[in-house]
Design a protein around this motif. Structure first.
Motif, mmCIF file in Angstrom:
data_model
loop_
_atom_site.group_PDB
_atom_site.id
_atom_site.type_symbol
_atom_site.label_atom_id
_atom_site.label_comp_id
_atom_site.label_asym_id
_atom_site.label_seq_id
_atom_site.Cartn_x
_atom_site.Cartn_y
_atom_site.Cartn_z
ATOM 1 N N THR A 71 6.123 4.281 -8.165
ATOM 2 C CA THR A 71 5.152 4.247 -7.066
ATOM 3 C C THR A 71 4.282 5.494 -7.004
ATOM 4 O OG1 THR A 71 6.896 5.048 -5.590
ATOM 5 C CG2 THR A 71 6.484 2.667 -5.618
ATOM 6 N N ALA A 72 4.706 6.593 -7.627
ATOM 7 C CA ALA A 72 3.887 7.811 -7.640
ATOM 8 C C ALA A 72 4.247 8.633 -8.866
ATOM 9 C CB ALA A 72 4.084 8.633 -6.373
ATOM 10 N N VAL A 73 3.273 9.423 -9.315
ATOM 11 C CA VAL A 73 3.411 10.181 -10.556
ATOM 12 C C VAL A 73 2.887 11.591 -10.339
ATOM 13 C CG1 VAL A 73 2.687 10.330 -12.977
ATOM 14 C CG2 VAL A 73 3.052 8.084 -11.922
ATOM 15 N N SER A 74 3.614 12.578 -10.851
ATOM 16 C CA SER A 74 3.110 13.951 -10.964
ATOM 17 C C SER A 74 2.914 14.234 -12.439
ATOM 18 C CB SER A 74 4.091 14.960 -10.366
ATOM 19 O OG SER A 74 4.177 14.824 -8.969
ATOM 20 N N ILE A 75 1.706 14.649 -12.804
ATOM 21 C CA ILE A 75 1.388 14.799 -14.221
ATOM 22 C C ILE A 75 0.591 16.080 -14.432
ATOM 23 C CG2 ILE A 75 -0.737 13.422 -14.026
ATOM 24 C CD1 ILE A 75 -0.008 12.225 -16.804
ATOM 25 N N LEU A 76 0.853 16.730 -15.545
ATOM 26 C CA LEU A 76 0.190 17.994 -15.866
ATOM 27 C C LEU A 76 -1.120 17.713 -16.590
ATOM 28 C CD1 LEU A 76 0.406 21.109 -15.920
ATOM 29 C CD2 LEU A 76 1.504 20.872 -18.167
ATOM 30 N N CYS A 77 -2.210 18.214 -16.046
ATOM 31 C CA CYS A 77 -3.536 17.994 -16.623
ATOM 32 C C CYS A 77 -4.035 19.274 -17.288
ATOM 33 C CB CYS A 77 -4.522 17.566 -15.539
ATOM 34 S SG CYS A 77 -4.087 16.017 -14.710
ATOM 35 N N ARG A 105 0.813 -1.218 0.000
ATOM 36 C CA ARG A 105 0.000 0.000 0.000
ATOM 37 C C ARG A 105 0.845 1.267 0.000
ATOM 38 N NH1 ARG A 105 -3.640 -2.566 4.053
ATOM 39 N NH2 ARG A 105 -5.609 -3.058 3.019
ATOM 40 N N THR A 106 2.107 1.142 0.373
ATOM 41 C CA THR A 106 2.953 2.322 0.514
ATOM 42 C C THR A 106 4.271 2.140 -0.215
ATOM 43 O OG1 THR A 106 4.085 1.538 2.508
ATOM 44 C CG2 THR A 106 1.976 2.701 2.816
ATOM 45 N N THR A 107 4.913 3.265 -0.481
ATOM 46 C CA THR A 107 6.233 3.231 -1.097
ATOM 47 C C THR A 107 7.229 2.523 -0.195
ATOM 48 O OG1 THR A 107 5.785 5.282 -2.299
ATOM 49 C CG2 THR A 107 8.086 4.685 -1.993
ATOM 50 N N GLU A 108 7.111 2.720 1.095
ATOM 51 C CA GLU A 108 8.025 2.074 2.033
ATOM 52 C C GLU A 108 7.898 0.561 1.960
ATOM 53 O OE1 GLU A 108 10.866 1.116 4.704
ATOM 54 O OE2 GLU A 108 10.546 3.031 3.666
ATOM 55 N N GLU A 109 6.690 0.064 1.824
ATOM 56 C CA GLU A 109 6.519 -1.391 1.677
ATOM 57 C C GLU A 109 7.152 -1.893 0.382
ATOM 58 O OE1 GLU A 109 2.399 -2.129 4.247
ATOM 59 O OE2 GLU A 109 2.295 -1.933 2.058
ATOM 60 N N ALA A 166 -1.959 -2.439 -7.254
ATOM 61 C CA ALA A 166 -3.409 -2.201 -7.173
ATOM 62 C C ALA A 166 -3.829 -1.406 -5.943
ATOM 63 C CB ALA A 166 -4.155 -3.525 -7.212
ATOM 64 N N LEU A 167 -3.115 -1.575 -4.819
ATOM 65 C CA LEU A 167 -3.497 -0.876 -3.591
ATOM 66 C C LEU A 167 -2.765 0.445 -3.407
ATOM 67 C CD1 LEU A 167 -3.807 -3.868 -1.072
ATOM 68 C CD2 LEU A 167 -5.550 -2.826 -2.540
ATOM 69 N N LEU A 168 -1.866 0.765 -4.335
ATOM 70 C CA LEU A 168 -1.237 2.088 -4.349
ATOM 71 C C LEU A 168 -2.142 2.995 -5.185
ATOM 72 C CD1 LEU A 168 2.396 0.868 -5.054
ATOM 73 C CD2 LEU A 168 1.692 2.098 -2.991
ATOM 74 N N ASN A 169 -3.308 3.307 -4.626
ATOM 75 C CA ASN A 169 -4.374 3.893 -5.444
ATOM 76 C C ASN A 169 -4.926 5.208 -4.890
ATOM 77 O OD1 ASN A 169 -5.717 2.960 -3.210
ATOM 78 N ND2 ASN A 169 -6.948 1.446 -4.304
ATOM 79 N N GLN A 170 -4.073 5.988 -4.230
ATOM 80 C CA GLN A 170 -4.531 7.232 -3.630
ATOM 81 C C GLN A 170 -4.087 8.458 -4.426
ATOM 82 O OE1 GLN A 170 -6.567 7.137 -0.769
ATOM 83 N NE2 GLN A 170 -6.494 4.981 -1.407
ATOM 84 N N LEU A 201 -1.406 17.088 -11.027
ATOM 85 C CA LEU A 201 -1.937 15.984 -10.229
ATOM 86 C C LEU A 201 -0.788 15.115 -9.760
ATOM 87 C CD1 LEU A 201 -4.371 14.058 -9.367
ATOM 88 C CD2 LEU A 201 -4.010 12.949 -11.587
ATOM 89 N N THR A 202 -0.798 14.787 -8.482
ATOM 90 C CA THR A 202 0.166 13.845 -7.936
ATOM 91 C C THR A 202 -0.612 12.693 -7.305
ATOM 92 O OG1 THR A 202 1.775 15.602 -7.496
ATOM 93 C CG2 THR A 202 2.107 13.510 -6.362
ATOM 94 N N CYS A 203 -0.291 11.490 -7.740
ATOM 95 C CA CYS A 203 -1.051 10.329 -7.273
ATOM 96 C C CYS A 203 -0.159 9.108 -7.216
ATOM 97 C CB CYS A 203 -2.234 10.061 -8.207
ATOM 98 S SG CYS A 203 -1.743 9.663 -9.899
ATOM 99 N N GLN A 204 -0.645 8.079 -6.511
ATOM 100 C CA GLN A 204 0.083 6.818 -6.474
ATOM 101 C C GLN A 204 -0.074 6.087 -7.801
ATOM 102 O OE1 GLN A 204 -1.669 5.255 -2.694
ATOM 103 N NE2 GLN A 204 0.470 5.018 -2.063
#
Length: 522
Positions: free
Chosen positions: A264-270, A105-109, A149-153, A164-167
């Motif tokens: 594990t995470a993405v910042s994207i321009l919308c 669920r997390t980057t640390e995991e 699948a659970l990195l979905n926040q 937008l920054t999301c998992q």
């Protein structure tokens, strides 16, 4: 022939978009393994990993299982029935034998998982929505499956900048809905949007239907968080449009298909959501007329042009026969979809009206229809987006995703038809004409090794002769990796291997994918 009324104008020779064609495919065909969706997978075509030998990675022990069960209580899955869905790709062309599915669920995991696997020499296959078509998202042997699948926040959204920054495990369609509520759109749109993950989109450098307007992900992705093979977390998510401080490391991971690190995470321009959208569905008698229509379209529609797609009559027949969709215009050898999107309905109407008058009076377009209502726009898009689904009902499908100079795109389809003759059931072509991307699909009643031998390497040799790329947006995965020399010179392949060895010296990340066998780079 009826007339379609658009605003205060009436365009002769254009049919009204029929409400009978408004059936919309809300979930793409790539979700066949998702429970409760009621969709079947296509028939198996081939054992795509035949001839590949397992590398000397460690095998999973009970001690390993215990470690992961402790790290991820209830999320280290070993049930064979659960694993079946993740062991097989959507085309049923690659089947692995993994015994462990991890759902952090997390980057640390993710970091702890990779640190442990690297120390043990356990191979790992990162997996998002498992919608890939080149065997890149499933194990080949017994690699551990690391699901996002659970990195979905959603982590943040800046309504001023549109960043937008999301998992990485956020589903593209869910992100589209989220930013849509803020009057923004995602810069990419795919047929698999109901299942694919944004991290997987980035890892494969996915293109899709909006590339003509918003460009590739290499331009719209502003930052990434990536976990390297040894567990190191590389955070380059600074939400900045401009950052000219040294090497742009995120570009290494865009399109690397999980072989260099796990996104594990993405910042994207919308971009802002357009307030006026129109979709024209047109018929042309010849492909040169399609090309001429495209040329005039770019000149006359300019900044409001957001998509230009084409399909041939064989594609239309497939969606009609297998999916019972309705062709809204009279039969034509070729069909094109032209989407405009902008901020002024009146301005866009005027530009589209002039363009349609031009192509009709010059006999480039034989017939067409225009949709302005959302439901009818979706119904017209379904004719293009559901071709992949229709193909799966036609037998075993051999799929090729190629980038070619626009003037040569359909020549490959015609040459392949002549080359294969009666050996193939269907040879069809469709794709993103606006960015030179052809989807060539060949069907047969069942897997046919002789047919496959006739297709490959012919299709790659033809593409190389015409200065194209053997992969436009699907990636290389397992299936195309040993054909990459048709698009990349030996020095480039050696450098790719050097980068892989630097970032993943034990080679645990998505082995057997993307990179060719070392012997082929010598």
């Amino acid at each position: 022939m009826t007339t379609v009324f658009y605003g205060s104008r009436a365009w002769g020779l254009f049919h009204r978009a029929s409400s009978s064609s408004s059936r919309v495919w809300t979930h793409p065909p790539f979700v066949g393994l998702s429970p409760g969706r009621g969709l079947s997978r296509p028939p198996p075509c081939r054992a795509a990993h035949s001839g590949v030998h397992r590398l000397p990675f460690a095998t999973l022990s009970q001690q390993d299982r215990d470690f992961f069960q402790t790290l991820l209580p209830g999320r280290a899955l070993t049930d064979p029935e659960v694993l079946e869905a993740s062991n097989v790709d959507w085309l049923k062309s690659v089947r692995g034998s993994s015994e462990l599915l991890l759902r952090p669920r997390t980057t640390e995991e993710v970091s702890q998982i990779l640190r442990y696997c690297n120390a043990r020499g356990l191979a790992v296959t990162p997996q998002g929505g498992n919608t890939g078509l080149v065997g890149g998202s499933v194990p080949v042997f017994d690699e551990i499956i690391l699901s996002t699948a659970l990195l979905n926040q959603v982590l943040s959204f800046d309504v001023v900048s549109g960043i937008l920054t999301c998992q990485a495990g956020c589903v593209l369609e869910a992100l589209s809905s989220f930013v849509g509520e803020q009057d923004f759109v995602m810069p990419l749109d795919l047929g698999a949007k109901g299942s694919c993950h944004i991290g997987g989109n980035v890892a494969t450098n996915a293109g899709g239907l909006r590339l003509l307007r918003y460009g590739p992900l290499r331009g719209t992705v502003l930052g990434l968080e990536v976990v390297l093979a040894d567990g190191t977390v590389l955070d380059s998510q600074a939400p900045l449009r401009k950052d000219n401080t040294g090497y742009d490391l995120k570009q290494l991971f865009i399109g690397s298909e999980g072989t260099l690190g796990v996104v594990t995470a993405v910042s994207i321009l919308c971009p802002r959501k357009p307030s006026a959208v129109n979709l024209a569905f047109l018929g042309c008698a010849t492909f040169p007329q399609v090309l001429e229509t495209f040329q005039r379209c770019r000149g006359m529609l300019g900044e409001v042009l957001s998509a230009f797609e084409f399909l041939d009559s064989a594609c239309m027949k497939l969606v009609q026969d297998h999916l019972k969709l309705t062709n809204p215009i009279k039969e034509s050898p070729f069909y094109i979809l032209i989407e405009t999107s902008g901020s002024s309905a009146a301005h866009d109407e005027e530009k589209l009206h002039r363009f349609l008058q031009e192509v009709m009076t010059s006999s480039l377009v034989a017939d067409g229809t225009v949709a302005t209502e959302d439901s009818k726009i979706k119904a017209l898009w379904a004719l293009r987006e559901r071709i992949t689904e229709a193909l799966t009902h036609d037998g075993c499908v051999y799929k090729y995703d190629l980038s070619l100079p626009v003037q040569h795109i359909y020549q490959l389809v015609e040459d392949m038809q002549e080359h294969l003759g009666t050996r193939a059931k269907n040879v069809v072509g469709y794709g993103h004409l606006g960015d030179g991307n052809l989807h060539l699909n060949i069907t047969s009643p069942s897997h046919d090794p002789a047919l496959l031998a006739a297709i490959e390497p012919y299709v790659y040799e033809w593409t190389a002769r015409h200065h194209g790329s053997i992969s436009a947006e699907h990636g290389l995965g397992l299936k195309k990796r040993n054909y990459v020399h048709f698009s990349k010179p030996a020095p480039a392949l050696r450098l790719m291997w050097q980068i892989k060895s630097l970032l993943d010296p034990r080679g645990i990340l998505n082995p057997y994918k993307t990179l060719p066998d070392r012997a082929s780079t010598d």
